[in-house]
Scaffold this motif. Structure first.
Motif, mmCIF file in Angstrom:
data_model
loop_
_atom_site.group_PDB
_atom_site.id
_atom_site.type_symbol
_atom_site.label_atom_id
_atom_site.label_comp_id
_atom_site.label_asym_id
_atom_site.label_seq_id
_atom_site.Cartn_x
_atom_site.Cartn_y
_atom_site.Cartn_z
ATOM 1 N N LEU A 1 28.609 36.551 15.052
ATOM 2 C CA LEU A 1 29.404 35.487 15.666
ATOM 3 C C LEU A 1 28.555 34.532 16.494
ATOM 4 N N LEU A 2 27.527 35.057 17.135
ATOM 5 C CA LEU A 2 26.669 34.233 17.983
ATOM 6 C C LEU A 2 25.309 34.899 18.126
ATOM 7 N N HIS A 3 24.259 34.110 17.929
ATOM 8 C CA HIS A 3 22.889 34.585 18.118
ATOM 9 C C HIS A 3 22.157 33.517 18.919
ATOM 10 N N THR A 4 21.918 33.822 20.181
ATOM 11 C CA THR A 4 21.282 32.840 21.053
ATOM 12 C C THR A 4 20.525 33.561 22.160
ATOM 13 N N GLY A 5 19.927 32.784 23.045
ATOM 14 C CA GLY A 5 19.208 33.329 24.182
ATOM 15 C C GLY A 5 18.939 32.221 25.177
ATOM 16 N N TRP A 6 18.564 32.604 26.377
ATOM 17 C CA TRP A 6 18.268 31.594 27.387
ATOM 18 C C TRP A 6 17.254 32.152 28.387
#
Length: 278
Positions: free
Chosen positions: A149-154
């Protein structure tokens, strides 16, 4: 004595500076679980909206920017062309302005927002997709028939619980229910029209539900150790058209560098916090 005081002040200043520069990056991969035929848990109960402090939305500006570029390139999902625009031959760049609700125009959000690659420690920012490391895990999920559903990073500055930021996360499909007309009012309107033909009533509709498959907040704070506190809703549209949501609430102490897995009957989450420049 003066030397000792000066030394103490210097040490405190160094310690404060060192803490302020403790930056980290986190990578998050969230996916939807397969339907469990024998699941006993009841997710039909209504839940209060998720509350969070120090909210930061990093996704909306990037998804909006990405959609605007797609609109200019001719993507029909974000097409605002009217008959007048067609007649006067308006350019795509003028048609794709900031009046369009680009986020609502998505049927399904991109898995990873297209953030520019950065390497600074000024303010919290999203990672570029090329900087993400869970690519093999993402492929493995797809191979197993699971839906990411979501693949991210910060990247963010380590902060205490009171100063830490709650990062807004959302993704997946855009779920909405059609407006439902109030049939009782329609029947009453027919009766009133006989009594007073001049009076008319507009049909009243129930408010529509409008949400994403994944929606909530992800918080990380530092208190000797790193702590993850996340509250997310995972939603799905039922056969009757209603939207049902399950609450995913997890609190966990973690160690930087380790890959952590969070499990739920409706969703799973893979997380890794890595030290950045320290």
């Amino acid at each position: 004595m003066l030397f000792k005081k000066s030394l103490l002040i210097l040490c405190c200043a160094f310690s404060s500076t060192a803490f302020a520069e403790r930056w980290f990056e986190v990578e998050v991969l969230i996916f939807k679980q397969r339907p469990a035929p024998y699941l006993q848990e009841d997710f039909s109960l209504k839940k209060e909206p998720i509350k969070a402090s120090n909210k930061v939305d990093l996704l909306t500006p990037l998804y909006t920017q990405q959609a605007k570029q797609d609109c200019i390139a001719g993507d029909s999902r974000f097409n605002s062309t009217s008959l007048t625009d067609t007649v006067i031959g308006a350019s795509r760049s003028s048609l794709c302005d900031d009046t369009i609700d680009y986020i609502a125009s998505y049927d399904s959000l991109p898995l990873s927002p297209e953030a520019e690659a950065r390497d600074d420690m000024v303010s919290t920012y999203l990672l570029n997709p090329e900087q993400l490391q869970f690519k093999s895990q993402q492929r493995e999920l797809v191979r197993k028939g699971l839906k990411p559903l979501l693949h991210t990073g910060w990247r963010f500055e380590g902060a205490s619980k009171s100063r830490s930021q709650s990062i807004k996360l959302f993704g997946g499909q855009h779920l909405s229910t059609p407006p439902i007309a109030n049939s009782n009012l329609n029947n009453n309107a027919s009766f009133i029209s006989l009594v007073n033909p001049v009076q008319t009533l507009e049909p009243v509709t129930q408010q529509t539900q409008d949400k994403w498959e994944l929606d909530g907040f992800f918080n990380i704070y530092l208190r000797h150790y790193l702590f993850i506190n996340t509250n997310l809703d995972i939603s799905e549209k039922l056969d009757n058209g209603e939207i049902q949501s399950a609450r995913f609430s997890q609190f966990k102490r973690v160690i930087s560098g380790e890959v952590h897995y969070f499990d739920h009957p409706k969703m799973g989450m893979i997380v890794q916090i890595r030290k950045f420049k320290h």
